[in-house]
Scaffold this active site. Sequence first.
Site, PDB file in Angstrom:
ATOM      1  N   CYS A  81     -26.958 -35.606  -5.826  1.00  0.00           N
ATOM      2  CA  CYS A  81     -25.513 -35.859  -5.842  1.00  0.00           C
ATOM      3  C   CYS A  81     -25.135 -37.151  -6.546  1.00  0.00           C
ATOM      4  O   CYS A  81     -23.947 -37.443  -6.716  1.00  0.00           O
ATOM      5  CB  CYS A  81     -24.980 -35.868  -4.412  1.00  0.00           C
ATOM      6  SG  CYS A  81     -25.452 -34.390  -3.495  1.00  0.00           S
ATOM      7  N   HIS A  95     -18.321 -41.763  -1.527  1.00  0.00           N
ATOM      8  CA  HIS A  95     -19.134 -40.543  -1.566  1.00  0.00           C
ATOM      9  C   HIS A  95     -18.584 -39.566  -0.530  1.00  0.00           C
ATOM     10  O   HIS A  95     -18.422 -38.381  -0.816  1.00  0.00           O
ATOM     11  CB  HIS A  95     -20.596 -40.890  -1.291  1.00  0.00           C
ATOM     12  CG  HIS A  95     -21.533 -39.747  -1.431  1.00  0.00           C
ATOM     13  ND1 HIS A  95     -21.635 -38.998  -2.586  1.00  0.00           N
ATOM     14  CD2 HIS A  95     -22.412 -39.199  -0.544  1.00  0.00           C
ATOM     15  CE1 HIS A  95     -22.538 -38.050  -2.419  1.00  0.00           C
ATOM     16  NE2 HIS A  95     -23.019 -38.140  -1.190  1.00  0.00           N
ATOM     17  N   GLU A 148     -22.002 -44.773   5.052  1.00  0.00           N
ATOM     18  CA  GLU A 148     -21.276 -45.322   3.907  1.00  0.00           C
ATOM     19  C   GLU A 148     -20.268 -46.377   4.360  1.00  0.00           C
ATOM     20  O   GLU A 148     -20.073 -47.391   3.679  1.00  0.00           O
ATOM     21  CB  GLU A 148     -20.569 -44.227   3.120  1.00  0.00           C
ATOM     22  CG  GLU A 148     -19.898 -44.772   1.867  1.00  0.00           C
ATOM     23  CD  GLU A 148     -19.367 -43.710   0.922  1.00  0.00           C
ATOM     24  OE1 GLU A 148     -18.997 -44.070  -0.211  1.00  0.00           O
ATOM     25  OE2 GLU A 148     -19.322 -42.531   1.317  1.00  0.00           O
ATOM     26  N   LYS A 207     -13.406 -35.621  -2.011  1.00  0.00           N
ATOM     27  CA  LYS A 207     -14.134 -34.417  -1.608  1.00  0.00           C
ATOM     28  C   LYS A 207     -13.390 -33.671  -0.505  1.00  0.00           C
ATOM     29  O   LYS A 207     -13.663 -32.498  -0.251  1.00  0.00           O
ATOM     30  CB  LYS A 207     -15.543 -34.771  -1.131  1.00  0.00           C
ATOM     31  CG  LYS A 207     -16.497 -35.203  -2.240  1.00  0.00           C
ATOM     32  CD  LYS A 207     -17.882 -35.457  -1.682  1.00  0.00           C
ATOM     33  CE  LYS A 207     -18.865 -35.874  -2.771  1.00  0.00           C
ATOM     34  NZ  LYS A 207     -18.648 -37.252  -3.251  1.00  0.00           N
ATOM     35  N   HIS A 253     -17.688 -30.706  -2.232  1.00  0.00           N
ATOM     36  CA  HIS A 253     -18.740 -31.542  -2.805  1.00  0.00           C
ATOM     37  C   HIS A 253     -19.358 -30.836  -4.007  1.00  0.00           C
ATOM     38  O   HIS A 253     -20.037 -29.823  -3.867  1.00  0.00           O
ATOM     39  CB  HIS A 253     -19.803 -31.813  -1.740  1.00  0.00           C
ATOM     40  CG  HIS A 253     -20.831 -32.826  -2.145  1.00  0.00           C
ATOM     41  ND1 HIS A 253     -20.841 -33.444  -3.378  1.00  0.00           N
ATOM     42  CD2 HIS A 253     -21.909 -33.335  -1.465  1.00  0.00           C
ATOM     43  CE1 HIS A 253     -21.854 -34.265  -3.449  1.00  0.00           C
ATOM     44  NE2 HIS A 253     -22.517 -34.225  -2.300  1.00  0.00           N
ATOM     45  N   PHE A 266     -29.577 -36.872  -2.172  1.00  0.00           N
ATOM     46  CA  PHE A 266     -30.837 -36.590  -1.483  1.00  0.00           C
ATOM     47  C   PHE A 266     -31.980 -37.261  -2.250  1.00  0.00           C
ATOM     48  O   PHE A 266     -31.986 -37.300  -3.478  1.00  0.00           O
ATOM     49  CB  PHE A 266     -31.088 -35.092  -1.416  1.00  0.00           C
ATOM     50  CG  PHE A 266     -30.255 -34.356  -0.387  1.00  0.00           C
ATOM     51  CD1 PHE A 266     -29.425 -35.028   0.492  1.00  0.00           C
ATOM     52  CD2 PHE A 266     -30.324 -32.972  -0.309  1.00  0.00           C
ATOM     53  CE1 PHE A 266     -28.683 -34.344   1.442  1.00  0.00           C
ATOM     54  CE2 PHE A 266     -29.575 -32.270   0.633  1.00  0.00           C
ATOM     55  CZ  PHE A 266     -28.754 -32.964   1.510  1.00  0.00           C
TER      56      PHE A 266
END
Length: 442
Positions: A192, A332, A343, A364, A369, A428
């Site tokens: 991502c 994010h 975050e 998002k 996403h 990830f």
Amino acid sequence: MSDRRVVVTGLGVITPLGNDVKTFWKNLIEGRSGVRLYQAFDSEIYSCKIAGEVRSFDPVGVFKEANKFHHSAEQDLCTSTRSFEEVAKAKALKEARRSDRFTQFAVAAATMALSDSGLDIKTIQRDRFGVLIGSGIGGLQSMEDETKRLYARGPSRVSPFTIAMMISNMASGVVSMEFGICGPNMSIVTACATANHSIGEAWRIIKFGDADVFLAGGAEATITPLGISGFSAMNALSLRNDEPERASRPFDRDRDGFVMGEGAGILLIEELEHAKRRGASIYCELSGYGLSSDAYHMTQPLPEGEGAARCMKMAMQHAGVNSGEIDYINAHGTSTPIGDICETKAIKLALGSSAKTTMVSSTKSMTGHLLGAAGGVEMAACVLAIKYGIVPPTINLEHQDPECDLDYVPNQAREQRVCIAINNSFGFGGHNATLLARRFPG
């Protein structure tokens, strides 16, 4: 290296909120959700039935539009019985059939960004023009389709374009071929964080002096049976199937996972003097880039957000700004229980006491996403926030999580001057990437 400044002069987006920049931005600041029950395949046996799909997308039209930038090949094929239009349509149809959906998205967004920039590629050194477009997963639909064909009809029936459609670098490769771009060309795969890393490394190459212009960003198309099944098996996806538009709810107490999205976000960035010489319209300056690794877990961030904080601090150091100067952070913010808290902690670590007065939002909440494309689309949102002085909201923020205690611009866009914006993307594998843009002139 440090004397070369980089600016943004073109934007291109394909998103669940619209397939052009104007529509995307309008829906974003109006707080509209692009999440629906997905139509890509029958959802009956799947636990997750919602996604942010790109709708009304014409891949043949996309390649026809891209081909307008170089007519010569089609003109050479014209005969007394085949018109230019017939030849162009046949060529576009062939190209579309040989490309996975993520590559089609990339070509569409790149064409849009190039057109928006006003750059005439016939007048520049094409070996000084680069492409850096990544994808977190690549041609997942093509992989699934050809695997089915293999098992049903045997190896001889598998398409000779299977590998080319699957591999993640093909978006960058096809875009370079479509426009005859001969400069640095590569593809980054960092889940991502892919698009942010792609834009950041393009920025670095320009600053180093090896190119003057780049098309950079990400593309993704993973709303497929395997994509939905894989993320569902991780318990990563929201199961709010009865309320699709309310499913993506970053920083909300009742969030239950992220919503899959698809699309592409690509920026045209160029060296400042190069842009000035051609009289380009400049959106903003791209002045900072940070990257780091959590070195912690395959899918979970560091609990206290140290890796993401280092990433943000590096971007601020590159730009020569302090934490009190940051006006807006496009988070994010995926709407996962752990990720949003981590975050929030990272922003506090990076910005210190300034975190409480900095506007933060997660777009998002509206797009879902977009995985490897997320950073490109969200960077476009940052650029437009700077241009128009409007910060897009975090929708569906009805009961703010006590552990997420910042100003997330809940539910309604906010008109406020934005001079410096940060865009966060974390992937990830512990990959972190932050971009920093500032109003021009800086």
